[in-house]
Design a protein around this motif. Structure first.
Motif, short mmCIF file in Angstrom:
data_model
loop_
_atom_site.label_atom_id
_atom_site.label_comp_id
_atom_site.label_asym_id
_atom_site.label_seq_id
_atom_site.Cartn_x
_atom_site.Cartn_y
_atom_site.Cartn_z
N THR A 188 2.33 -39.12 -1.60
CA THR A 188 1.14 -39.75 -1.28
C THR A 188 0.11 -38.72 -0.34
OG1 THR A 188 2.52 -41.73 -0.97
CG2 THR A 188 0.41 -41.81 0.35
N VAL A 189 -1.21 -38.81 -1.00
CA VAL A 189 -2.22 -38.26 -0.30
C VAL A 189 -3.23 -39.05 0.60
CG1 VAL A 189 -4.18 -36.82 -0.75
CG2 VAL A 189 -2.38 -36.56 -2.14
N ILE A 190 -3.18 -38.82 1.69
CA ILE A 190 -4.06 -39.57 3.04
C ILE A 190 -5.46 -38.75 2.98
CG2 ILE A 190 -4.38 -40.42 4.89
CD1 ILE A 190 -1.14 -40.73 4.99
N ALA A 191 -6.55 -39.51 2.73
CA ALA A 191 -7.87 -39.10 3.12
C ALA A 191 -8.30 -39.69 4.37
CB ALA A 191 -8.85 -39.30 1.75
N GLN A 192 -8.63 -39.24 5.45
CA GLN A 192 -8.86 -39.79 6.85
C GLN A 192 -10.16 -38.89 7.45
OE1 GLN A 192 -5.36 -39.31 8.89
NE2 GLN A 192 -5.64 -37.45 9.28
N GLY A 193 -11.01 -39.84 8.23
CA GLY A 193 -11.92 -39.28 8.79
C GLY A 193 -12.08 -40.13 10.21
N SER A 194 -13.19 -40.00 10.77
CA SER A 194 -13.23 -40.64 11.97
C SER A 194 -13.34 -42.00 12.20
CB SER A 194 -14.69 -40.23 12.85
OG SER A 194 -15.76 -40.48 11.90
N ALA A 195 -13.72 -42.71 10.83
CA ALA A 195 -13.85 -44.13 10.71
C ALA A 195 -13.28 -44.59 9.60
CB ALA A 195 -15.19 -44.52 11.00
N PHE A 196 -12.55 -43.93 8.65
CA PHE A 196 -11.69 -44.58 7.82
C PHE A 196 -10.60 -43.80 7.40
CE2 PHE A 196 -14.09 -40.78 6.22
CZ PHE A 196 -13.16 -40.18 5.26
N ARG A 197 -9.65 -44.38 6.65
CA ARG A 197 -8.44 -43.94 5.98
C ARG A 197 -7.93 -44.70 4.61
NH1 ARG A 197 -3.31 -41.64 8.59
NH2 ARG A 197 -1.43 -42.54 7.40
N VAL A 198 -7.80 -43.77 3.68
CA VAL A 198 -7.34 -44.13 2.52
C VAL A 198 -6.47 -43.50 1.96
CG1 VAL A 198 -9.70 -45.30 2.28
CG2 VAL A 198 -9.26 -42.95 1.22
N SER A 199 -5.29 -43.94 1.12
CA SER A 199 -4.30 -43.14 0.45
C SER A 199 -4.34 -43.54 -0.96
CB SER A 199 -3.00 -43.52 1.12
OG SER A 199 -2.74 -44.89 0.87
N ARG A 200 -3.88 -42.32 -1.67
CA ARG A 200 -3.75 -42.45 -3.09
C ARG A 200 -2.38 -41.68 -3.45
NH1 ARG A 200 -8.94 -39.81 -5.84
NH2 ARG A 200 -7.87 -40.62 -7.65
N GLU A 201 -2.00 -42.13 -4.57
CA GLU A 201 -0.71 -41.33 -5.19
C GLU A 201 -1.00 -40.43 -6.34
OE1 GLU A 201 2.58 -43.24 -7.86
OE2 GLU A 201 3.18 -43.36 -5.75
N GLY A 202 -0.47 -39.13 -6.16
CA GLY A 202 -0.89 -38.11 -7.08
C GLY A 202 0.57 -37.35 -7.42
N GLU A 203 0.09 -36.30 -8.41
CA GLU A 203 1.46 -35.55 -8.65
C GLU A 203 1.32 -34.14 -8.00
OE1 GLU A 203 3.45 -33.23 -12.43
OE2 GLU A 203 1.70 -34.84 -12.75
N ALA A 204 2.04 -33.47 -7.29
CA ALA A 204 2.20 -32.38 -6.69
C ALA A 204 2.26 -31.15 -7.59
CB ALA A 204 3.14 -31.97 -5.64
N LEU A 205 1.25 -30.12 -7.81
CA LEU A 205 1.28 -29.06 -8.70
C LEU A 205 2.15 -27.98 -8.29
CD1 LEU A 205 -2.46 -29.29 -10.34
CD2 LEU A 205 -0.20 -30.39 -11.12
N GLU A 206 2.50 -27.97 -7.02
CA GLU A 206 3.24 -26.55 -6.65
C GLU A 206 4.17 -27.14 -5.42
OE1 GLU A 206 0.15 -23.79 -5.91
OE2 GLU A 206 -1.26 -25.47 -4.95
N ASN A 207 4.98 -26.39 -4.97
CA ASN A 207 5.83 -26.61 -4.00
C ASN A 207 5.09 -26.35 -2.39
OD1 ASN A 207 8.15 -26.80 -5.57
ND2 ASN A 207 8.79 -24.75 -5.40
#
Length: 238
Positions: A188-207
């Motif tokens: 789960t990747v969470i993108a956040q800033g001062s006035a927002f927060r969204v999350s997406r699911e992706g695939e890790a390419l490295e440890n």
């Protein structure tokens, strides 16, 4: 024909000149010594502030600067290797001048008497380090490797990358933080800033361990880099 007449100065005049030169030399040497003393005092205090929390007793042997160097105006000491504790033989940088354009380096020997951690028993490669694997020992921290980890919190919870013998100090390259993200894992990747927060699911390419940055792929083409904050969770800061 050019003729010049040289008059030999009187004995009194001669000795007056000699005395004046001696006075000027003594004054110049005194001023240079005062400048060196000020520089050494600044660097000594800086090193003490950097090391006093490491142990009970600190001994700093600072080598004086070369007498051929010009005066260091407004000295600002710094450590070239800021990520390492200043122990043993170290090099200390000093910025000189109003705009800190001049930089010179002094050599110092720093001995700190304090406590550090060693392995309480033999530790196998791949083992997770726990507090009962550690033993405290006292001594001169300056005799340890620059890579030595002396605090328990910097050791516990990490993975041994090689066998560690009983009584050995823990070096940074002996240990690795455990991976919270594995290559190929759905994260789960969470993108956040001062006035927002969204999350997406992706695939890790490295440890990735805590605090490390790893690449994550979304779909077939979109790839971005995110910071590991927890198991299976990464953050992108804006």
């Amino acid at each position: 024909m050019l003729r010049q007449r040289f008059t030999k100065p009187s004995t009194l005049r001669y000795w007056q000149v000699i005395v004046l030169l001696v006075i000027l030399s003594i004054t110049a040497l005194a001023n240079a010594q005062a400048d060196d003393d000020n520089l050494l005092q600044k660097v000594h205090q800086f090193l003490y502030e950097e090391t006093r929390a490491l142990g009970e007793e600190v001994v700093i042997d600072l080598r004086p600067p070369s007498p051929h160097l010009p005066e260091c105006v407004q000295p600002e000491p710094f450590l070239p290797n800021a990520n390492q504790a200043p122990l043993g033989r170290v090099s200390v940088g000093v910025r000189c001048g109003e705009n800190s354009r001049q930089v010179r380096y002094l050599q110092a020997q720093i001995d700190v008497i304090g406590n550090y951690m060693v392995a309480a028993r033999d530790i196998e490669r791949g083992a997770l380090i726990t507090s009962n694997m550690l033993s405290e020992r006292g001594g001169n921290l300056g005799d340890l490797s620059a890579q030595a980890l002396t605090a328990e919190e910097d050791i516990v919870g990490k993975i041994a990358q090689r066998p560690i013998r009983s009584g050995s100090a823990f070096l940074a390259h002996y240990l690795q933080a455990p991976h919270l993200v594995e290559r190929g894992q759905r994260v789960t990747v969470i993108a956040q800033g001062s006035a927002f927060r969204v999350s997406r699911e992706g695939e890790a390419l490295e440890n990735g361990a805590l605090g490390e940055r790893v690449r994550v792929r979304f779909g077939s083409r979109e790839i971005l880099t995110a910071r590991v904050t927890d198991r299976g969770t990464l953050v992108v800061d804006f």
